[in-house]
Design a protein around this motif. Structure first.
Motif, PDB file in Angstrom:
ATOM      1  N   ARG A   1      -2.717  10.074  -5.713  1.00  8.59           N
ATOM      2  CA  ARG A   1      -3.721  11.045  -5.902  1.00  8.59           C
ATOM      3  C   ARG A   1      -4.885  10.168  -6.290  1.00  8.59           C
ATOM      4  O   ARG A   1      -5.009   9.159  -6.741  1.00  8.59           O
ATOM      5  CB  ARG A   1      -3.467  11.886  -7.329  1.00  8.59           C
ATOM      6  CG  ARG A   1      -2.275  12.875  -7.137  1.00  8.59           C
ATOM      7  CD  ARG A   1      -2.168  13.555  -8.459  1.00  8.59           C
ATOM      8  NE  ARG A   1      -3.155  14.294  -8.879  1.00  8.59           N
ATOM      9  CZ  ARG A   1      -3.313  15.186  -9.973  1.00  8.59           C
ATOM     10  NH1 ARG A   1      -2.189  15.048 -10.787  1.00  8.59           N
ATOM     11  NH2 ARG A   1      -4.586  15.803 -10.292  1.00  8.59           N
ATOM     12  N   ARG A   2      -6.288  10.644  -5.671  1.00  9.04           N
ATOM     13  CA  ARG A   2      -7.364  10.080  -6.053  1.00  9.04           C
ATOM     14  C   ARG A   2      -7.749   9.930  -7.412  1.00  9.04           C
ATOM     15  O   ARG A   2      -7.459  10.555  -8.383  1.00  9.04           O
ATOM     16  CB  ARG A   2      -8.397  11.020  -5.463  1.00  9.04           C
ATOM     17  CG  ARG A   2      -9.959  10.486  -5.480  1.00  9.04           C
ATOM     18  CD  ARG A   2     -11.124  11.404  -5.133  1.00  9.04           C
ATOM     19  NE  ARG A   2     -10.857  11.703  -3.601  1.00  9.04           N
ATOM     20  CZ  ARG A   2     -11.278  11.243  -2.671  1.00  9.04           C
ATOM     21  NH1 ARG A   2     -12.112  10.021  -2.733  1.00  9.04           N
ATOM     22  NH2 ARG A   2     -11.168  11.459  -1.280  1.00  9.04           N
ATOM     23  N   GLY A   3      -8.085   8.515  -7.713  1.00  8.94           N
ATOM     24  CA  GLY A   3      -8.391   8.036  -8.732  1.00  8.94           C
ATOM     25  C   GLY A   3      -7.200   7.489  -9.940  1.00  8.94           C
ATOM     26  O   GLY A   3      -7.462   7.138 -11.013  1.00  8.94           O
TER      27      GLY A   3
ATOM     28  N   ARG B   1       0.773  -1.251   0.045  1.00 11.63           N
ATOM     29  CA  ARG B   1      -0.014   0.118   0.008  1.00 11.63           C
ATOM     30  C   ARG B   1       0.871   1.025  -0.051  1.00 11.63           C
ATOM     31  O   ARG B   1       1.837   1.359   0.616  1.00 11.63           O
ATOM     32  CB  ARG B   1      -0.965   0.075   1.186  1.00 11.63           C
ATOM     33  CG  ARG B   1      -1.871  -1.062   1.057  1.00 11.63           C
ATOM     34  CD  ARG B   1      -2.764  -0.964   2.436  1.00 11.63           C
ATOM     35  NE  ARG B   1      -3.783  -2.033   2.533  1.00 11.63           N
ATOM     36  CZ  ARG B   1      -4.923  -2.046   2.029  1.00 11.63           C
ATOM     37  NH1 ARG B   1      -5.474  -1.113   1.244  1.00 11.63           N
ATOM     38  NH2 ARG B   1      -5.860  -3.229   1.945  1.00 11.63           N
TER      39      ARG B   1
ATOM     40  N   THR C   1      -3.862   5.484  -9.684  1.00 14.28           N
ATOM     41  CA  THR C   1      -2.967   4.246  -8.989  1.00 14.28           C
ATOM     42  C   THR C   1      -1.505   4.584  -9.578  1.00 14.28           C
ATOM     43  O   THR C   1      -1.071   4.427 -10.630  1.00 14.28           O
ATOM     44  CB  THR C   1      -3.551   2.915  -9.472  1.00 14.28           C
ATOM     45  OG1 THR C   1      -4.884   2.792  -9.397  1.00 14.28           O
ATOM     46  CG2 THR C   1      -2.831   1.808  -8.829  1.00 14.28           C
TER      47      THR C   1
ATOM     48  N   TRP D   1       0.622   5.831  -0.976  1.00 11.90           N
ATOM     49  CA  TRP D   1      -0.312   7.103  -1.183  1.00 11.90           C
ATOM     50  C   TRP D   1      -0.148   7.631  -2.583  1.00 11.90           C
ATOM     51  O   TRP D   1       0.580   7.436  -3.258  1.00 11.90           O
ATOM     52  CB  TRP D   1       0.051   8.259  -0.207  1.00 11.90           C
ATOM     53  CG  TRP D   1      -0.078   8.055   1.312  1.00 11.90           C
ATOM     54  CD1 TRP D   1       0.993   7.508   2.145  1.00 11.90           C
ATOM     55  CD2 TRP D   1      -1.408   8.259   2.108  1.00 11.90           C
ATOM     56  NE1 TRP D   1       0.336   7.375   3.383  1.00 11.90           N
ATOM     57  CE2 TRP D   1      -0.877   7.830   3.376  1.00 11.90           C
ATOM     58  CE3 TRP D   1      -2.501   8.490   1.824  1.00 11.90           C
ATOM     59  CZ2 TRP D   1      -1.804   7.706   4.493  1.00 11.90           C
ATOM     60  CZ3 TRP D   1      -3.439   8.510   2.491  1.00 11.90           C
ATOM     61  CH2 TRP D   1      -3.053   8.239   3.963  1.00 11.90           C
TER      62      TRP D   1
END
Length: 204
Positions: free
Chosen positions: A39-41, A35, A43, A37
């Motif tokens: 940005r949203r959306g 896992r 990968t 971090w």
């Protein structure tokens, strides 16, 4: 002193785009996933290739004795990928690890290991016979859940997740650091044994 060994884990480095990835031998050509971090959306991805010439093999030995801290011994070997170069550890690699553990622990060893062909070869049987301080016990045909070293490899794999090394030397340095740090974390080493459900009994 009872020891549980695990042998021949292969690793390769990640090189610049178009080069090979770090991998476990015989498992996948992709690096371990973990896992992180992003940005949203979107990968996060790393471009890798499963092809490689250079790689590392590591043999691990977890040693347990009632009343004493668990110990970890290991041995690494480089494979260049050149023609004629062995792609796995030999009987001599394994026996040198056991010889080193015997000198370090200053005690007879009862080694419990699996039925890898190198473990049960005529050469290995002869090497074991030459050592009065060494007793070998074989696990059932397929029983990774009884081998605490499998927990060690899973722990190492998680610690290397999403890390990309570009040279074999970088990979070797990183792997040695991970293994060396575990040598002083006796509670974690004991958990690998606890994960098998096995216990140590004091000899009568």
């Amino acid at each position: 002193m009872r020891c549980a060994p695990g042998w021949g884990r292969g690793w390769s480095p990640i090189r610049p785009p178009g080069g090979p990835s770090r991998r476990r031998s015989g498992v996948t050509g992709q690096p371990p996933k973990g896992r992180t971090w992003g940005r949203r959306g979107i990968t996060p991805t790393v471009r890798v290739s499963g092809r490689s010439r250079g790689r590392l093999s590591v043999a691990g030995l977890l040693c347990f004795r009632p009343g004493l801290p668990a110990r970890l011994c290991y041995r690494l070997r480089r494979h260049t990928g050149r023609k004629g170069d062995r792609r796995s550890m030999s009987e001599m690699d394994y026996i040198r690890l056991l010889d080193g553990a015997h000198q370090l622990l200053k005690a007879p060893l009862i080694v419990v290991w699996d039925r890898l062909n190198t473990h049960v070869s005529k050469t290995m049987k002869a090497l074991v016979t030459e050592r009065a301080w060494l007793t070998v016990v074989l696990l059932p045909g397929y029983a990774p859940d009884l081998n605490p070293v499998e927990g060690l490899w899973a722990h190492i794999k998680r610690s290397l997740a999403n890390l990309a090394t570009r040279t074999l030397s970088e990979l070797e340095t990183l792997l040695r650091k991970r293994l060396k740090s575990l040598q002083y974390r006796h509670r974690i080493l004991n958990r690998f044994l606890a994960g098998t459900g096995l216990t140590l009994d004091r000899p009568n």
